[in-house]
Scaffold this motif. Sequence first.
Motif, PDB file in Angstrom:
ATOM      1  N   UNK A   1       0.804  -1.220   0.000  1.00  0.00           N
ATOM      2  CA  UNK A   1       0.000   0.000   0.000  1.00  0.00           C
ATOM      3  C   UNK A   1       0.843   1.279   0.000  1.00  0.00           C
ATOM      4  N   UNK A   2       1.951   1.273  -0.749  1.00  0.00           N
ATOM      5  CA  UNK A   2       2.769   2.477  -0.838  1.00  0.00           C
ATOM      6  C   UNK A   2       1.957   3.612  -1.456  1.00  0.00           C
ATOM      7  N   UNK A   3       2.178   4.779  -0.959  1.00  0.00           N
ATOM      8  CA  UNK A   3       1.478   5.954  -1.495  1.00  0.00           C
ATOM      9  C   UNK A   3       2.154   6.385  -2.787  1.00  0.00           C
ATOM     10  N   UNK A   4       1.471   6.243  -3.886  1.00  0.00           N
ATOM     11  CA  UNK A   4       2.015   6.593  -5.187  1.00  0.00           C
ATOM     12  C   UNK A   4       1.781   8.071  -5.452  1.00  0.00           C
ATOM     13  N   UNK A   5       2.845   8.820  -5.587  1.00  0.00           N
ATOM     14  CA  UNK A   5       2.737  10.256  -5.776  1.00  0.00           C
ATOM     15  C   UNK A   5       3.994  10.779  -6.441  1.00  0.00           C
ATOM     16  N   UNK A   6       3.898  11.933  -7.036  1.00  0.00           N
ATOM     17  CA  UNK A   6       5.077  12.556  -7.646  1.00  0.00           C
ATOM     18  C   UNK A   6       5.981  13.191  -6.597  1.00  0.00           C
ATOM     19  N   UNK A   7       5.453  13.347  -5.379  1.00  0.00           N
ATOM     20  CA  UNK A   7       6.244  13.933  -4.297  1.00  0.00           C
ATOM     21  C   UNK A   7       7.149  12.871  -3.676  1.00  0.00           C
ATOM     22  N   UNK A   8       8.125  13.306  -2.867  1.00  0.00           N
ATOM     23  CA  UNK A   8       9.035  12.341  -2.237  1.00  0.00           C
ATOM     24  C   UNK A   8       8.285  11.274  -1.446  1.00  0.00           C
ATOM     25  N   UNK A   9       8.780  10.048  -1.483  1.00  0.00           N
ATOM     26  CA  UNK A   9       8.140   8.942  -0.781  1.00  0.00           C
ATOM     27  C   UNK A   9       8.905   8.507   0.458  1.00  0.00           C
ATOM     28  N   UNK A  10      10.212   8.746   0.483  1.00  0.00           N
ATOM     29  CA  UNK A  10      11.016   8.341   1.635  1.00  0.00           C
ATOM     30  C   UNK A  10      10.825   9.362   2.758  1.00  0.00           C
ATOM     31  N   UNK A  11      10.454   8.865   3.935  1.00  0.00           N
ATOM     32  CA  UNK A  11      10.126   9.767   5.038  1.00  0.00           C
ATOM     33  C   UNK A  11      10.908   9.379   6.288  1.00  0.00           C
ATOM     34  N   UNK A  12      11.585  10.369   6.876  1.00  0.00           N
ATOM     35  CA  UNK A  12      12.176  10.192   8.199  1.00  0.00           C
ATOM     36  C   UNK A  12      11.295  10.924   9.192  1.00  0.00           C
ATOM     37  N   UNK A  13      10.877  10.240  10.239  1.00  0.00           N
ATOM     38  CA  UNK A  13      10.095  10.852  11.310  1.00  0.00           C
ATOM     39  C   UNK A  13      10.987  10.938  12.541  1.00  0.00           C
ATOM     40  N   UNK A  14      11.086  12.119  13.123  1.00  0.00           N
ATOM     41  CA  UNK A  14      12.051  12.362  14.195  1.00  0.00           C
ATOM     42  C   UNK A  14      11.350  12.972  15.397  1.00  0.00           C
TER      43      UNK A  14
END
Length: 230
Positions: free
Chosen positions: A124-137
Amino acid sequence: MPKTERILKVMQRVYERQNFTVGELAEEFSVSYRTMLRYLHELSHLGVPLYAHEGKNGGYSILNTRQQRARTEQMGESIQRIIKPQTLIVGLEMKIPFTAYYMSHALKPKLWQELEQRKAEIPYLRRTSKPQYVAAVLNRQQIYHYVAGMEVTTIRDMPERMVSLTLPTQEYAMYTHEGHSNREDTDQSYAYVLQQLKQRGLTPNPTRYCLELRASVHASLAQIYVPLTV
C-alpha cells in the motif's frame, strides 16, 4: 570553566576563525562533538550568524551582513505554513537515549540501507510525484526516536520487524533543505530555520514528529516539516 564563560570563549573563537568544523572546535576546547554542537546551537539562538556548508569537506562559517540578508530572504521565502493531512508511515526504527544521540550517525545509514533493500515488502505504498522516503524524528523524555520509512495509504499486513506511525492532521512550517543528508548538516538547517520561525512568531510543537521527505535515500534535496503549536 563555567558554561557561560566557555560559550563566550567559543563565540570569540568562532569569530576569529570564520571557517571551522564542529570536530575542530570540540578538540580545541576538549569537549565532545555533541557538546560543541550544542554550544553552536546556543550561539545560533543568540544571533551568531552561523551557516553550514554541505559536502565531504563541509563545515561552518560566519556570514557577513550581505550574506546574512541574502540567506534570511532565501529561507524566509522558502518557509511555508501548511496543513498536512494524516500521514501514515511504515519503516524501520531506532530508539536511543538522547545522551547517545550521535550513535545515530552510524545507525541511520544502516536503517536506510535495509529499508532500500526491503521496500518491496511494504504494501500500500502511497504513489505520488512527491518524495516517498520519510524520516520521522521525535525527541521526548530523553529518548531520540527515528523512523526511516515510506508513506503508505493503509497500515496493514506489516512486514517483519517494521513499525508504523499514524500522524494526525497537523499544521507545519515546511521548508527546503539543500545539502548532505547526514545528521550534522540537517541539524544545522534545523537550527537556522528554528531561529527564523522564532523571529516570525511561530512556535514549534516538541510533542509531535518532525518529518524529512526525500525522493531517494541519498537525495540532497529534502522537504522538512516542523510541527507548529496552534
